[in-house]
Design an enzyme around this catalytic site. Structure first.
Site, PDB file in Angstrom:
ATOM      1  N   ARG A 140      30.634  98.781  33.189  1.00  0.00           N
ATOM      2  CA  ARG A 140      31.301  99.649  34.307  1.00  0.00           C
ATOM      3  C   ARG A 140      30.907 101.042  34.380  1.00  0.00           C
ATOM      4  O   ARG A 140      31.925 101.915  34.788  1.00  0.00           O
ATOM      5  CB  ARG A 140      32.701  99.535  34.166  1.00  0.00           C
ATOM      6  CG  ARG A 140      33.512  98.132  34.171  1.00  0.00           C
ATOM      7  CD  ARG A 140      33.406  97.692  35.550  1.00  0.00           C
ATOM      8  NE  ARG A 140      34.285  96.311  35.639  1.00  0.00           N
ATOM      9  CZ  ARG A 140      33.881  95.123  35.479  1.00  0.00           C
ATOM     10  NH1 ARG A 140      32.916  95.031  34.954  1.00  0.00           N
ATOM     11  NH2 ARG A 140      34.680  94.100  35.478  1.00  0.00           N
TER      12      ARG A 140
ATOM     13  N   SER B 293      40.934  95.811  38.314  1.00  0.00           N
ATOM     14  CA  SER B 293      41.219  95.834  36.821  1.00  0.00           C
ATOM     15  C   SER B 293      41.663  97.439  36.801  1.00  0.00           C
ATOM     16  O   SER B 293      40.752  98.432  37.408  1.00  0.00           O
ATOM     17  CB  SER B 293      40.296  95.701  35.868  1.00  0.00           C
ATOM     18  OG  SER B 293      40.104  94.426  35.967  1.00  0.00           O
TER      19      SER B 293
ATOM     20  N   GLU C 166      39.725 102.533  34.903  1.00  0.00           N
ATOM     21  CA  GLU C 166      38.485 102.117  35.599  1.00  0.00           C
ATOM     22  C   GLU C 166      38.246 102.921  36.886  1.00  0.00           C
ATOM     23  O   GLU C 166      37.089 103.373  37.071  1.00  0.00           O
ATOM     24  CB  GLU C 166      38.465 100.524  35.816  1.00  0.00           C
ATOM     25  CG  GLU C 166      37.016  99.941  36.037  1.00  0.00           C
ATOM     26  CD  GLU C 166      36.998  98.628  36.319  1.00  0.00           C
ATOM     27  OE1 GLU C 166      37.150  97.797  35.350  1.00  0.00           O
ATOM     28  OE2 GLU C 166      36.843  98.242  37.383  1.00  0.00           O
TER      29      GLU C 166
HETATM   30  N1  EPU Z   1      45.168  88.306  29.783  1.00  0.00           N
HETATM   31  C1  EPU Z   1      46.583  88.053  29.097  1.00  0.00           C
HETATM   32  N2  EPU Z   1      47.389  88.598  30.247  1.00  0.00           N
HETATM   33  C2  EPU Z   1      47.096  89.319  31.273  1.00  0.00           C
HETATM   34  C3  EPU Z   1      45.927  89.435  31.716  1.00  0.00           C
HETATM   35  C4  EPU Z   1      44.709  88.771  30.928  1.00  0.00           C
HETATM   36  O1  EPU Z   1      46.911  87.494  28.071  1.00  0.00           O
HETATM   37  O2  EPU Z   1      47.996  89.539  31.732  1.00  0.00           O
HETATM   38  C5  EPU Z   1      44.065  87.426  29.057  1.00  0.00           C
HETATM   39  C6  EPU Z   1      43.776  86.176  29.358  1.00  0.00           C
HETATM   40  O3  EPU Z   1      44.379  85.011  29.160  1.00  0.00           O
HETATM   41  C7  EPU Z   1      42.377  86.245  28.906  1.00  0.00           C
HETATM   42  C8  EPU Z   1      41.765  87.598  28.709  1.00  0.00           C
HETATM   43  O4  EPU Z   1      42.984  88.498  28.727  1.00  0.00           O
HETATM   44  O5  EPU Z   1      42.253  85.602  27.858  1.00  0.00           O
HETATM   45  C9  EPU Z   1      40.888  88.160  29.889  1.00  0.00           C
HETATM   46  O6  EPU Z   1      41.496  87.936  31.022  1.00  0.00           O
HETATM   47  P1  EPU Z   1      40.558  87.626  32.388  1.00  0.00           P
HETATM   48  O7  EPU Z   1      39.644  86.522  32.261  1.00  0.00           O
HETATM   49  O8  EPU Z   1      41.568  87.580  33.565  1.00  0.00           O
HETATM   50  O9  EPU Z   1      39.656  88.909  32.703  1.00  0.00           O
HETATM   51  P2  EPU Z   1      39.859  90.438  32.505  1.00  0.00           P
HETATM   52  O10 EPU Z   1      39.168  91.040  31.095  1.00  0.00           O
HETATM   53  O11 EPU Z   1      41.276  90.745  32.437  1.00  0.00           O
HETATM   54  C10 EPU Z   1      37.645  91.244  33.369  1.00  0.00           C
HETATM   55  C11 EPU Z   1      37.242  92.264  34.250  1.00  0.00           C
HETATM   56  C12 EPU Z   1      37.470  91.587  35.630  1.00  0.00           C
HETATM   57  C13 EPU Z   1      36.637  90.489  35.893  1.00  0.00           C
HETATM   58  C14 EPU Z   1      37.153  89.308  35.085  1.00  0.00           C
HETATM   59  C15 EPU Z   1      36.253  88.226  34.953  1.00  0.00           C
HETATM   60  C16 EPU Z   1      37.401  94.263  33.372  1.00  0.00           C
HETATM   61  C17 EPU Z   1      37.942  95.691  33.330  1.00  0.00           C
HETATM   62  N3  EPU Z   1      37.851  93.424  34.016  1.00  0.00           N
HETATM   63  O12 EPU Z   1      39.147  91.157  33.530  1.00  0.00           O
HETATM   64  O13 EPU Z   1      37.045  92.791  36.695  1.00  0.00           O
HETATM   65  O14 EPU Z   1      36.977  90.021  37.257  1.00  0.00           O
HETATM   66  O15 EPU Z   1      37.046  89.940  33.674  1.00  0.00           O
HETATM   67  O16 EPU Z   1      34.790  88.484  34.607  1.00  0.00           O
HETATM   68  O17 EPU Z   1      36.241  94.303  32.656  1.00  0.00           O
HETATM   69  C18 EPU Z   1      37.527  94.726  37.918  1.00  0.00           C
HETATM   70  O18 EPU Z   1      36.792  95.368  37.089  1.00  0.00           O
HETATM   71  O19 EPU Z   1      38.349  95.345  38.697  1.00  0.00           O
HETATM   72  C19 EPU Z   1      37.650  93.264  37.796  1.00  0.00           C
HETATM   73  C20 EPU Z   1      38.706  92.611  38.498  1.00  0.00           C
END
Ligand code: EPU
Length: 342
Positions: A168, A242, A338
């Site tokens: 990012r 995010s 972010e």
């Molecule tokens: N999780 C929770 N509770 C929540 C949200 C997430 O327990 O409320 C856990 C999920 O179960 C999972 C882990 O956290 O085990 C990761 O969650 P998720 O796969 O939804 O991805 P993320 O890390 O929350 C990142 C990116 C997203 C991207 C997704 C998929 C960042 C800051 N965010 O989200 O990017 O779409 O992975 O690759 O790196 C963005 O940058 O705006 C964005 C949406």
């Protein structure tokens, strides 16, 4: 010079930021040709103003009215270029809608960007924060870009190494590149396409459909379905995706946290550090679905802050600060926003 430019004053930015926050720009210019950009920045009065370069406004938190000049980059155009033996090159002007561009590449038979389907914003913003999702980042398919350098008035070409891509992050978010204005971006897409199913959730969703050899279109549709399930559509609920980056901590700190919190979600990085799921940390602090005034935490994804209607930038900042304080107290981990605060 100024009189020939379609300059507007006291211009509402509400439709131009996906958080849907009301804020006004003292001066606003919609740029549809590079010559307008050159003319605007050659004008001493305009060049002296504080400047905000705006694309799709999807990674932005407006904390108040903007006292300077907003340059809204609305350059259009997309092409397929010859590329080389292994890659086809696809180019988008900076103002092209990112998702529409990705879908267009798929319609042209060019796979490679499908994991980045449905990310809001413009093509020009993609390299700025090296947008990424489902196991793919902009840098992975990036070939080169053109940018306008206001200091020299030149258009510069930048290759991958010049952009200093990181999670990012890129040179465009750092002092050395902050002034550059991206004009167009070219991606090198593989002629021999393979699905990228490194992200476990995506691989599972593809397998669930019984797709042993998915097409780029099928991968795109799967990504779109996952995103629709988890993330709010800015057209319905204001948000900037995010709100925090996933924090990166040392292996030692991660091991210590795991002793206390065995369910901690973490992913080892190539350099030995560990990336933690900020959504999980925030969720554990009980923030999912909670609100402070008109700003809230999305009930299906704790990493996404939303505008429940009429929120100001200050409302969102207050909520973000409360979440950061809780996560720091409980886990000793600092969360970094972010979006860019303006
Ligand atoms: N999780 C929770 N509770 C929540 C949200 C997430 O327990 O409320 C856990 C999920 O179960 C999972 C882990 O956290 O085990 C990761 O969650 P998720 O796969 O939804 O991805 P993320 O890390 O929350 C990142 C990116 C997203 C991207 C997704 C998929 C960042 C800051 N965010 O989200 O990017 O779409 O992975 O690759 O790196 C963005 O940058 O705006 C964005 C949406």
């Amino acid at each position: 010079m100024q009189s020939s430019l379609p300059l507007q004053h006291n211009f509402s930015l509400r439709q131009l930021n996906t958080f849907g926050i009301e804020a006004r720009a003292a001066s606003y210019l919609r740029i549809t040709a590079v010559e307008q950009l050159r003319a605007a920045l050659a004008d001493p009065a305009l060049a002296a103003l504080p400047r905000l370069v705006l694309g799709g406004g999807s990674n932005l938190l407006l904390t108040g009215d903007f006292p300077g000049l907003v340059l809204h980059i609305a350059l259009e155009g997309r092409d397929i270029l010859p590329g080389d033996a292994d890659h086809v090159h696809v180019r988008a002007a900076a103002g092209e809608n990112w998702h529409a561009f990705v879908q267009w590449t798929l319609e042209q038979g060019c796979g490679g960007l499908e994991n980045l389907s449905l990310i809001p914003g413009t093509a020009g913003a993609a390299p700025i924060q090296n947008i990424g999702a489902y196991g793919l980042e902009t840098k992975d398919m990036f070939h080169e870009l053109s940018a306008f350098d206001p200091a020299s008035g030149d258009i510069v070409k930048m290759k991958r190494a010049d952009c200093r891509f990181a999670y990012r992050d890129s040179i465009f978010k750092q002092e050395a590149g902050r002034a550059l204005i991206v004009l167009d971006v070219t991606f090198a897409l593989p002629r021999r396409w393979q699905p990228n199913l490194r992200y476990a959730e995506l691989a599972a969703a593809v397998a669930e459909q019984g797709l042993a050899a998915p097409t780029p279109r099928q991968v795109a549709d799967t990504v779109i379905a996952i995103r629709r399930r988890k993330l709010p559509d800015p057209a319905d609920i204001g948000n900037a995706g995010s709100f925090f980056k996933n924090p990166v901590v040392s292996a030692a700190q991660c091991a210590q946290l795991l002793q206390q919190f065995p369910a901690l979600v973490h992913h080892a990085q190539p350099d030995g550090s560990e990336k933690l799921a900020a959504g999980w940390l925030i969720d554990q602090c009980g923030w999912k679905g909670r609100s402070m005034g008109a700003a809230g935490v999305y009930p299906k994804q704790a990493l996404v802050l939303v505008n429940n209607g009429g929120a100001t930038g200050a409302d969102v900042q207050r909520l973000a600060a409360a979440i950061q304080a809780d996560v720091a107290e409980r886990f000793g981990v600092a969360l970094e926003p972010e979006p860019v605060f303006v």
